[in-house]
Design a protein around this motif. Structure first.
Motif, PDB file in Angstrom:
ATOM      1  N   ARG A  55       9.383 -21.190  87.936  1.00 57.64           N
ATOM      2  CA  ARG A  55       8.607 -22.248  87.514  1.00 57.64           C
ATOM      3  C   ARG A  55       7.392 -23.248  88.904  1.00 57.64           C
ATOM      4  N   ASN A  56       7.993 -23.117  89.885  1.00 61.12           N
ATOM      5  CA  ASN A  56       6.552 -23.050  90.916  1.00 61.12           C
ATOM      6  C   ASN A  56       5.539 -22.261  91.100  1.00 61.12           C
ATOM      7  N   ARG A  57       6.132 -20.894  90.745  1.00 57.94           N
ATOM      8  CA  ARG A  57       4.777 -19.400  90.615  1.00 57.94           C
ATOM      9  C   ARG A  57       4.217 -19.475  89.530  1.00 57.94           C
ATOM     10  N   ALA A  58       4.858 -20.001  88.920  1.00 57.37           N
ATOM     11  CA  ALA A  58       3.930 -19.974  87.471  1.00 57.37           C
ATOM     12  C   ALA A  58       2.430 -21.287  87.329  1.00 57.37           C
ATOM     13  N   LEU A  59       3.492 -22.442  88.131  1.00 59.36           N
ATOM     14  CA  LEU A  59       2.508 -23.496  88.440  1.00 59.36           C
ATOM     15  C   LEU A  59       1.415 -23.193  89.335  1.00 59.36           C
ATOM     16  N   TRP A  90      14.996 -15.526  86.719  1.00 51.26           N
ATOM     17  CA  TRP A  90      14.820 -16.604  85.571  1.00 51.26           C
ATOM     18  C   TRP A  90      12.667 -16.359  85.444  1.00 51.26           C
ATOM     19  N   LEU A  91      12.348 -16.314  84.502  1.00 51.74           N
ATOM     20  CA  LEU A  91      10.982 -16.328  83.830  1.00 51.74           C
ATOM     21  C   LEU A  91      10.289 -17.198  83.282  1.00 51.74           C
ATOM     22  N   GLN A  92       9.149 -17.772  83.980  1.00 52.81           N
ATOM     23  CA  GLN A  92       8.609 -19.299  83.610  1.00 52.81           C
ATOM     24  C   GLN A  92       6.798 -18.844  82.545  1.00 52.81           C
ATOM     25  N   VAL A  93       7.112 -19.249  81.282  1.00 57.16           N
ATOM     26  CA  VAL A  93       5.698 -18.397  81.036  1.00 57.16           C
ATOM     27  C   VAL A  93       5.256 -20.119  80.584  1.00 57.16           C
TER      28      VAL A  93
END
Length: 179
Positions: A55-59, A90-93
């Motif tokens: 999540r941090n990476r996507a944000l 985990w993958l966050q989009v």
């Protein structure tokens, strides 16, 4: 469609390219990688920490490249469950009206690999050292090594990304209010 993968890892970028190509064959996908911090340990050691890293990476990618249509964070992790050491991702989009995550299948690590990771070594480094490899995590990963490449990091991440994109693929059911 402009897409940012929050990583420069070729396996992660290839997984995103494959998934989006399957989902949107008629669309031009402008996909690029971007190195951003995960905000978690280099080797996340729990389900929660791994999800937080994705999540941090996507944000962070969205913050750096707000003009994109879709931001994807991917984080591989390790966790203990019932005496076994598992690796997974985990993958966050993120996108307009889209904020969703999916967890990959998990793989039980052999005891000697689990021991190296529990002593503070990153999984990719442990795999390289223990199996005499070079940069395994940017190729098939532990998944590829331990399944003799029947599966690899790209294929598992590709399938997990498709799951994370379900609200974009089939928006109507996700728009239904909870009963």
């Amino acid at each position: 469609m402009k897409v940012i993968v929050a990583s420069l890892n070729p396996a992660k970028i290839a997984a995103a390219r494959q998934a989006l190509g399957l989902l949107f064959p008629e669309r031009v996908i402008d996909l690029s990688g971007l190195a951003v911090p995960s905000g978690v340990a280099a080797q996340p050691m729990s389900d929660e920490e791994t999800l937080r890293g994705a999540r941090n990476r996507a944000l962070a990618a969205r913050e750096c490249r707000p003009e994109a249509d879709l931001w994807i964070g991917m984080e591989g992790g390790v966790a203990q469950l019932l005496g076994q050491t598992l690796t997974f991702a985990w993958l966050q989009v993120l996108g307009p009206g889209l904020d969703n995550a999916a967890r990959s299948a998990s793989l039980t690590l052999p005891p000697f690999v689990a021991s190296a990771v529990s002593q503070g070594e990153e999984l990719g480094q442990a795999m390289d050292r223990l199996f005499n490899l070079t940069n395994c995590k940017q190729q098939g990963g532990a998944i590829g090594v331990l399944t003799r490449n029947l599966l690899d990091r790209r294929s598992v991440y590709r399938d997990t990304l498709i799951l994370a994109l379900a609200p974009l693929i089939s928006p109507a059911p996700y728009a239904q209010p909870a009963s």
